[in-house]
Motif scaffolding. Structure first.
Motif, PDB file in Angstrom:
ATOM      1  N   UNK A   5       0.508  -1.110   0.404  1.00 55.19           N
ATOM      2  CA  UNK A   5       0.085   0.045   0.134  1.00 55.19           C
ATOM      3  C   UNK A   5       0.554   1.494   0.303  1.00 55.19           C
ATOM      4  N   UNK A   6      -0.036   2.041  -0.597  1.00 52.48           N
ATOM      5  CA  UNK A   6       0.946   3.595  -0.390  1.00 52.48           C
ATOM      6  C   UNK A   6       0.696   4.044   1.192  1.00 52.48           C
ATOM      7  N   UNK A   7       1.987   4.631   1.282  1.00 51.08           N
ATOM      8  CA  UNK A   7       1.879   4.900   2.714  1.00 51.08           C
ATOM      9  C   UNK A   7       2.342   6.212   2.598  1.00 51.08           C
ATOM     10  N   UNK A  18      -7.779   5.740   1.105  1.00 51.58           N
ATOM     11  CA  UNK A  18      -7.069   5.713  -0.433  1.00 51.58           C
ATOM     12  C   UNK A  18      -7.221   4.346  -0.777  1.00 51.58           C
ATOM     13  N   UNK A  19      -6.928   2.967   0.571  1.00 54.49           N
ATOM     14  CA  UNK A  19      -6.309   2.169   0.337  1.00 54.49           C
ATOM     15  C   UNK A  19      -8.234   0.870  -0.022  1.00 54.49           C
ATOM     16  N   UNK A  24     -11.685   7.715  -4.210  1.00 49.27           N
ATOM     17  CA  UNK A  24     -10.403   8.787  -3.124  1.00 49.27           C
ATOM     18  C   UNK A  24      -9.159   8.817  -3.664  1.00 49.27           C
ATOM     19  N   UNK A  25      -8.877   7.715  -4.365  1.00 46.92           N
ATOM     20  CA  UNK A  25      -7.510   7.043  -4.518  1.00 46.92           C
ATOM     21  C   UNK A  25      -6.961   8.157  -6.061  1.00 46.92           C
ATOM     22  N   UNK A  26      -8.303   8.007  -6.947  1.00 45.47           N
ATOM     23  CA  UNK A  26      -8.733   8.522  -8.731  1.00 45.47           C
ATOM     24  C   UNK A  26      -8.253  10.308  -8.046  1.00 45.47           C
ATOM     25  N   UNK A  27      -8.534  10.735  -7.146  1.00 44.57           N
ATOM     26  CA  UNK A  27      -8.922  12.110  -7.017  1.00 44.57           C
ATOM     27  C   UNK A  27      -7.629  12.843  -5.877  1.00 44.57           C
ATOM     28  N   UNK A 142       1.223  -0.058  -6.494  1.00 47.62           N
ATOM     29  CA  UNK A 142       1.211   0.060  -4.470  1.00 47.62           C
ATOM     30  C   UNK A 142      -0.032  -0.571  -4.015  1.00 47.62           C
ATOM     31  N   UNK A 143      -1.431  -0.221  -5.777  1.00 49.87           N
ATOM     32  CA  UNK A 143      -2.642  -1.744  -5.481  1.00 49.87           C
ATOM     33  C   UNK A 143      -2.426  -2.866  -6.157  1.00 49.87           C
TER      34      UNK A 143
END
Length: 196
Positions: A5-7, A18-19, A24-27, A142-143
């Motif tokens: 994941x992104x931290x 975001x996870x 939310x990730x796209x925005x 990350x995903x």
């Protein structure tokens, strides 16, 4: 979404959003321009708090523009340019509604390969080639979104072991390395522009 994941050094709840929320990730990626990446990627969480519920592309697309601007203006503002970015978020959400039934994850689910993923992302309002490549790299690194040839589609941002974008941020140290890379790129572009 699985994978590493992104931290980012932001509120843990903002990272968790975001996870679990593709939108939310796209925005966060939409907002990632002319502000620090921590600000861009924590703003969807602040927006959720102001709305009082999770993000919904159809709701945001149809939101009264003036009311959305109030949410973006804060204080604190969600972006350095709240009016422009509120409008951009609406445009991106409208594109998701028109093409993917409002489901951001459908943007990357079921793509045949990296080039198709890049094309889909690049078709979104405000996503030029570089921004689209960074998002492809972010999804891949990350995903766990790794269609065939995704690294090639992401260009240099897809390189393993690179520190070039938000896709490479896993902790404070990697964030520092990405910042240094961006500063070097800015300095190089400036030198090129002035002919030095």
């Amino acid at each position: 979404m699985a994978g590493m994941t992104l931290v980012l050094p932001i509120d843990p709840e903002a990272n968790r959003l975001l996870e679990r929320s593709p939108l939310a990730l796209l925005l966060g990626m939409v907002l990632d321009q002319q502000v620090p990446m921590e600000k861009a990627f924590s703003s969807p969480y602040v927006l959720v708090q102001r709305l009082g519920h999770d993000l919904d592309a159809a709701e945001l697309a149809g939101y009264d523009p003036q009311a959305l601007l109030v949410l973006f203006t804060g204080p604190p503002a969600l972006h350095r340019f709240p009016k422009a970015m509120a409008a951009r978020v609406q445009e991106v959400c409208q594109a998701l509604v028109d093409r993917y039934d409002g489901d951001a994850a459908r943007l990357w689910n079921d793509v045949a390969d990296g080039p198709e993923l890049l094309r889909r992302v690049a078709e979104l309002p405000g996503f030029g080639k570089q921004k689209a490549q960074i998002f492809v790299a972010l999804l891949g690194k990350r995903f766990g979104v790794t269609p065939q040839d995704w690294r090639e589609a992401a260009g240099g941002y897809g390189d393993p072991g690179a520190y070039r974008s938000v896709a490479d941020v896993t902790d404070v140290d990697s964030l520092r390395r990405v910042r240094e890379y961006k500063q070097q790129m800015k300095a190089a572009a400036k030198a090129k522009a002035t002919g030095n």
